[in-house]
Write an enzyme that holds these catalytic residues in place. Structure first.
Site, PDB file in Angstrom:
ATOM      1  N   CYS A   1       0.893  -1.165   0.000  1.00 52.36           N
ATOM      2  CA  CYS A   1       0.000   0.000   0.000  1.00 52.36           C
ATOM      3  C   CYS A   1       0.925   1.207   0.000  1.00 52.36           C
ATOM      4  CB  CYS A   1      -0.898   0.008   1.238  1.00 52.36           C
ATOM      5  SG  CYS A   1      -1.832   1.550   1.402  1.00 52.36           S
TER       6      CYS A   1
ATOM      7  N   CYS B   1      -0.714   4.387   2.292  1.00 52.39           N
ATOM      8  CA  CYS B   1      -0.712   4.297   3.769  1.00 52.39           C
ATOM      9  C   CYS B   1      -0.128   2.940   4.117  1.00 52.39           C
ATOM     10  CB  CYS B   1      -2.073   4.595   4.382  1.00 52.39           C
ATOM     11  SG  CYS B   1      -3.519   3.875   3.597  1.00 52.39           S
ATOM     12  N   SER B   2      -0.894   2.060   4.735  1.00 49.37           N
ATOM     13  CA  SER B   2      -0.349   0.729   5.035  1.00 49.37           C
ATOM     14  C   SER B   2      -1.471  -0.300   5.022  1.00 49.37           C
ATOM     15  CB  SER B   2       0.338   0.724   6.398  1.00 49.37           C
ATOM     16  OG  SER B   2       1.395   1.656   6.419  1.00 49.37           O
ATOM     17  N   CYS B   3      -2.391  -0.206   4.037  1.00 49.82           N
ATOM     18  CA  CYS B   3      -3.522  -1.128   3.963  1.00 49.82           C
ATOM     19  C   CYS B   3      -3.025  -2.568   3.868  1.00 49.82           C
ATOM     20  CB  CYS B   3      -4.382  -0.808   2.757  1.00 49.82           C
ATOM     21  SG  CYS B   3      -5.107   0.844   2.848  1.00 49.82           S
TER      22      CYS B   3
END
Lengths: 219, 212
Positions: free
Chosen positions: B117, B120-122
Site C-alpha cells: 500500500c 498508507c499501510s492497507c
C-alpha cells in the site's frame, strides 16, 4: 493532495529491513493507541477516508519521523478535537471540562469482536452502468486535487488496462470531506511496469491499482 | 581510529538514550489521553483491552495459513476462493475490519505476486493480523512498485527474469492475499502440517513456502 504519504516510486529510503520474530506491538502503548483510535471511531464522527486524510495532513517532516502508531496517536487527537469530542484545554490540563456531562462509550468489551467481524464494507448497490469493461484501455487522469485522493502520482497520465470491475464503492475524495459517499465503479487497473518506469523495467512485470471511475478516461 | 570509534559509540549511545526518552514520553502521553477519554465516558478501558487481545491472540497470520492450506488440499474450496475470496474466507470464520472486500492472487511457476500500500499501510487484517513494521516502512512503500525485484532481494528472494512480477497496490478497500505455491515434497503432509509451513511473508509475497 500531493503529500509525502504518496510514496510510490520515491528513492532514498534505503533497504527494507524485516525483523525476525516481530511482536504484534513493540510496546504496550502502541496497542492502546490502536484501540483508542478505533474505539473513538465507534462514535461515528468521522469515516476511514477522513481518518486517512488526518494522517496525510500531518506536517511532512513529522510524517517521515513518526512511527505508524505515533501517527495514529496524533491523528486520534486531531480527529477527536475536530469532532468536538475533546477540547484543547482538556488536552492541555488532562482534566475533563466538568460542565460537559459524562457520556457512555458506544463500544463496550462485548461489542469488540462483533464490530471487528462486521467491519465497514464500502460496496454500494447502484443502478448506474459501468463505464469500462475488462480489457478496455484507460488512462489515469492528470489531476492534482488538494484534498484526499487515492490516485497516486505515479500513475497519473499513464495508460493501463481494466482488469476487473468491483462494482460501486464509496468514493474517498468526497467521503473524506463529509460531502457524501458518491459511490461509483471501482476497477482494478493493470499498468505495465515499462509504462510507469520506462525501459529499465522488466517487460513482463506490472503494477495493479484499484481506481474509481472518476480517476479514469478512455485511453 | 580509536577516538573515532569512541565517538561513534558515544553518539549511538546518546541516540539510543534520546530514543528511550522519546518512547517513555509516548507512554505518558498515551496514558494521559486514555485517562481523559475514560473520564469523559468516550472510551471503555475494557473495550480497549478486548481490542488489543483480539489482535494479539485471535487475528493473525495463522488465519491466512488456514485459508492457504485448505486451498491447497480442497480444489472446490480453492475455486470458491479465487471466485469470491471474501465469502470463501468467511467460511473459515474470518471477516470484517480491513478485509471487507478480499481478493486472492495466486503464485504460479510464471507469476509472482507482491502486495503493498503505497499511500498508507492497507493490509488484510482478518487473515494476516496487523502489518509488520517493514510493511509500513517508507522503504517498502516507495520501492515495492518501482523496484519489486530489488525489494524481494532484500528478503533473500530472487525472482527469475522469465517470471512476471505483479505488484498489487492497495489503493481502495480491496485487500489482497497471496496464495503461495505449494512446495514439492509436501504431498504426504496433513492440512495441519501444511498450515505450519505457511508464513506471513509468503502471503504478502516477500517469501516462498519451503518444504520441511
Amino acid at each position: 493532495m500531493n503529500g509525502v504519504h504518496d510514496m510510490g516510486g520515491m528513492h532514498g529510503f534505503g533497504p527494507v529491513e524485516p525483523e525476525a520474530n516481530e511482536p504484534v506491538f513493540h510496546a504496550p502503548w502502541e496497542g492502546r493507541v490502536l484501540a483508542i483510535r478505533r474505539a473513538l471511531g465507534a462514535w461515528r464522527k468521522w469515516n476511514i477516508d477522513a481518518g486517512r486524510h488526518s494522517i496525510e495532513t500531518l506536517p511532512p517532516a513529522d510524517y517521515l519521523r513518526m512511527s505508524y502508531y505515533e501517527k495514529w496517536f496524533a491523528s486520534a487527537i486531531k480527529l477527536a478535537l475536530g469532532a468536538g469530542l475533546i477540547t484543547e484545554r482538556e488536552l492541555e490540563t488532562g482534566q475533563r471540562d466538568p460542565s460537559v456531562p459524562v457520556k457512555t462509550p458506544p463500544l463496550t468489551a462485548d461489542k469488540v469482536m462483533p464490530a471487528i467481524m462486521k467491519g465497514s464494507p464500502t460496496h454500494r448497490e447502484t443502478t448506474a452502468r459501468p463505464r469500462f469493461a475488462p480489457g478496455k484501455a484507460v488512462r489515469a487522469r492528470e489531476i492534482n486535487p488538494t484534498g484526499h485522493t487515492r490516485l497516486p502520482r505515479y500513475v497519473r497520465g499513464r495508460q493501463g488496462t481494466i482488469e476487473r470491475d468491483h462494482g460501486a464503492h464509496v468514493f474517498p475524495d468526497s467521503n473524506s470531506k463529509f460531502e457524501g459517499e458518491n459511490p461509483q465503479y471501482l476497477y482494478t487497473v493493470r499498468f505495465a511496469a515499462r509504462e510507469l518506469w520506462g525501459e529499465s523495467a522488466n517487460p513482463g512485470d506490472a503494477v495493479y491499482l484499484d481506481l474509481w471511475e472518476e480517476y479514469l478516461d478512455v485511453a | 581510529m580509536a577516538p573515532d570509534n569512541d565517538h561513534d559509540h558515544d553518539h549511538s549511545h546518546d541516540h539510543d538514550h534520546d530514543h528511550d526518552n522519546h518512547l517513555s514520553e509516548m507512554v505518558l502521553r498515551v496514558k494521559a489521553l486514555e485517562t481523559l477519554l475514560v473520564s469523559k465516558g468516550l472510551v471503555d478501558p475494557a473495550a480497549l483491552d478486548a481490542m488489543i487481545d483480539a489482535y494479539e491472540t485471535k487475528i493473525g497470520p495463522r488465519n491466512g495459513a488456514r485459508v492457504v492450506a485448505k486451498a491447497w488440499t480442497d480444489p472446490a474450496y480453492k475455486a470458491r476462493l479465487m471466485e469470491d475470496a471474501t465469502a470463501a474466507i468467511a467460511e473459515l470464520g474470518y471477516s470484517g475490519a480491513q478485509g471487507e472486500h478480499m481478493v486472492v492472487v495466486e503464485n504460479t511457476p510464471t507469476v509472482h505476486n507482491l502486495v503493498v500500500c503505497t499511500l498508507c499501510s492497507c493490509y488484510p487484517w482478518p487473515v494476516l493480523g496487523l502489518p509488520p513494521v517493514w510493511y509500513k516502512s517508507s522503504a517498502y512503500r516507495s520501492r515495492a512498485v518501482i523496484d519489486p525485484r530489488g525489494v524481494l532481494q532484500d528478503f533473500g528472494l530472487t525472482v527469475p527474469d522469465g517470471v512476471a512480477v505483479r505488484v498489487w497496490d492497495s489503493t481502495a478497500e480491496i485487500r489482497y492475499l497471496v496464495l503461495p505455491e505449494r512446495p514439492a515434497g509436501t504431498e504426504g503432509l496433513s492440512v495441519e502440517a501444511l498450515e505450519e509451513l505457511v508464513t506471513r511473508d509468503t502471503m504478502v509475497g516477500t517469501a516462498k513456502v519451503t518444504a520441511p
